[in-house]
Design a protein around this motif. Structure first.
Motif, short mmCIF file in Angstrom:
data_model
loop_
_atom_site.label_atom_id
_atom_site.label_comp_id
_atom_site.label_asym_id
_atom_site.label_seq_id
_atom_site.Cartn_x
_atom_site.Cartn_y
_atom_site.Cartn_z
N SER A 72 -26.66 86.81 43.68
CA SER A 72 -25.74 87.68 42.95
C SER A 72 -24.86 88.55 43.85
O SER A 72 -23.80 88.98 43.44
CB SER A 72 -26.52 88.60 42.00
OG SER A 72 -27.18 87.83 41.02
N GLU A 115 -19.73 90.87 44.07
CA GLU A 115 -20.41 91.08 42.79
C GLU A 115 -20.31 89.82 41.95
O GLU A 115 -19.46 89.71 41.06
CB GLU A 115 -19.76 92.25 42.04
CG GLU A 115 -20.22 93.61 42.53
CD GLU A 115 -21.35 94.15 41.66
OE1 GLU A 115 -21.91 93.39 40.86
OE2 GLU A 115 -21.66 95.33 41.81
N PHE A 135 -13.91 92.46 42.81
CA PHE A 135 -15.04 91.53 42.90
C PHE A 135 -16.01 91.86 44.02
O PHE A 135 -16.91 91.08 44.34
CB PHE A 135 -14.54 90.08 43.06
CG PHE A 135 -13.74 89.80 44.30
CD1 PHE A 135 -14.34 89.18 45.40
CD2 PHE A 135 -12.40 90.13 44.38
CE1 PHE A 135 -13.61 88.91 46.54
CE2 PHE A 135 -11.66 89.84 45.52
CZ PHE A 135 -12.27 89.24 46.61
N ASN A 160 -14.33 93.38 33.79
CA ASN A 160 -15.76 93.19 34.10
C ASN A 160 -16.51 94.49 34.34
O ASN A 160 -17.69 94.49 34.67
CB ASN A 160 -15.91 92.29 35.33
CG ASN A 160 -15.25 92.86 36.59
OD1 ASN A 160 -14.94 94.04 36.65
ND2 ASN A 160 -15.05 92.01 37.58
N GLY A 161 -15.84 95.63 34.18
CA GLY A 161 -16.51 96.92 34.37
C GLY A 161 -16.34 97.50 35.77
O GLY A 161 -16.65 98.67 35.99
N LEU A 162 -15.87 96.67 36.72
CA LEU A 162 -15.61 97.17 38.07
C LEU A 162 -14.19 97.72 38.13
O LEU A 162 -13.28 97.14 37.54
CB LEU A 162 -15.78 96.04 39.09
CG LEU A 162 -17.16 95.39 39.17
CD1 LEU A 162 -17.13 94.20 40.12
CD2 LEU A 162 -18.21 96.40 39.61
N THR A 168 -8.48 92.11 39.35
CA THR A 168 -9.92 91.86 39.36
C THR A 168 -10.59 92.37 40.62
O THR A 168 -10.33 91.88 41.73
CB THR A 168 -10.20 90.36 39.22
OG1 THR A 168 -9.63 89.88 38.01
CG2 THR A 168 -11.70 90.08 39.23
N ARG A 195 -22.28 88.61 39.66
CA ARG A 195 -22.63 88.72 38.24
C ARG A 195 -21.46 89.24 37.42
O ARG A 195 -21.29 88.86 36.28
CB ARG A 195 -23.84 89.65 38.07
CG ARG A 195 -25.13 89.11 38.65
CD ARG A 195 -26.28 90.05 38.41
NE ARG A 195 -26.00 91.38 38.96
CZ ARG A 195 -26.81 92.43 38.85
NH1 ARG A 195 -27.94 92.30 38.18
NH2 ARG A 195 -26.49 93.58 39.39
N ARG A 196 -20.65 90.11 38.02
CA ARG A 196 -19.53 90.72 37.29
C ARG A 196 -18.26 89.87 37.36
O ARG A 196 -17.45 89.92 36.44
CB ARG A 196 -19.23 92.11 37.87
CG ARG A 196 -20.35 93.12 37.72
CD ARG A 196 -20.44 93.67 36.31
NE ARG A 196 -21.32 94.80 36.24
CZ ARG A 196 -20.92 96.07 36.36
NH1 ARG A 196 -19.65 96.35 36.55
NH2 ARG A 196 -21.78 97.04 36.29
N ALA A 197 -18.07 89.16 38.48
CA ALA A 197 -16.84 88.38 38.66
C ALA A 197 -17.18 87.01 39.24
O ALA A 197 -16.80 86.67 40.36
CB ALA A 197 -15.89 89.13 39.58
N GLU A 207 -10.51 88.36 35.60
CA GLU A 207 -11.81 88.94 35.25
C GLU A 207 -11.79 90.46 35.38
O GLU A 207 -12.82 91.08 35.62
CB GLU A 207 -12.90 88.36 36.15
CG GLU A 207 -13.11 86.85 36.00
CD GLU A 207 -14.21 86.31 36.90
OE1 GLU A 207 -15.26 85.89 36.38
OE2 GLU A 207 -14.00 86.30 38.14
#
Length: 197
Positions: A28, A46, A152, A104-106, A150, A48-50, A101
């Motif tokens: 991850s 990251e 990442f 993604n919260g980032l 994005t 899991r997020r991207a 992406e």
């Protein structure tokens, strides 16, 4: 139309995941070292997020696509950008574009790495940038009316190298008419996927 977009996204996801799995098993938080002419930078990604973006970045790293390029755009307290221009100021051919992406919260906080793109939100392909605004580049984050850029991963070693880069003198490249180009080239000599423990 929505079902078509979903199908295209799933196809892209499967393709990029297949590339990523060939590079590195499902870790991850893979790390990549960037060896530059001003020092080394280590980034932690990251996945899991991207996942699409990270796998694409790892694929390009494995293919040595980032080796022997330059950081071609630097704006103090904003960004250091590279990944797609050769030392003689030729743009590398865009690779397959990645679905955006950015939701993604980032966020584009200080010390994070994100994908550069054109106006079209799904146009990122190989170029990346580091966020160097101490307050964060909030204008690059998504909101209810626009796509963002994005994020990442983030810098875990070598932020001082990026700070040193950000202070370099820049100007306009007469061949391409680009602004914010370092007057003394800064090289990305090599990008290496670090072994995992």
């Amino acid at each position: 139309m929505k079902s078509l977009m979903l199908t295209l996204l799933l196809l892209a996801t499967n393709q990029v995941f297949a590339l990523g799995e060939a590079i590195q098993p499902a870790n991850s938080f893979p790390q990549v070292k960037l060896i530059t002419s001003m020092g080394d930078i280590v980034i932690e990604l990251e996945r899991r997020r991207a996942p699409l973006t990270v796998n694409k970045f790892l694929y390009l790293t494995q293919q040595k696509e980032y080796d022997n390029t330059i950081f071609h755009r630097i704006i103090a307290n904003f960004v250091v950008q590279g990944g797609g221009v050769t030392p003689n100021m030729k743009q590398k051919k865009p690779d397959n574009q990645i679905p955006n992406e950015s939701g993604n919260g980032l966020t584009n906080d200080y010390g994070t790495i994100a994908m550069a793109r054109e106006t079209y939100p799904h146009s990122a392909s190989r170029q990346f940038f580091f966020n160097l605004n101490p307050d964060g580049n909030n204008n690059l984050n998504p909101n209810s009316r626009r796509w963002g850029y994005t994020v990442f991963g983030s810098v875990v070693e070598g932020i001082e190298v990026l700070e040193k880069m950000s202070k370099t003198h820049t100007g306009t490249d007469q061949r391409l008419g680009w602004n914010d180009v370092p007057l003394t080239p800064i090289y990305l000599k090599k990008a290496i996927i670090l072994p995992q423990f």
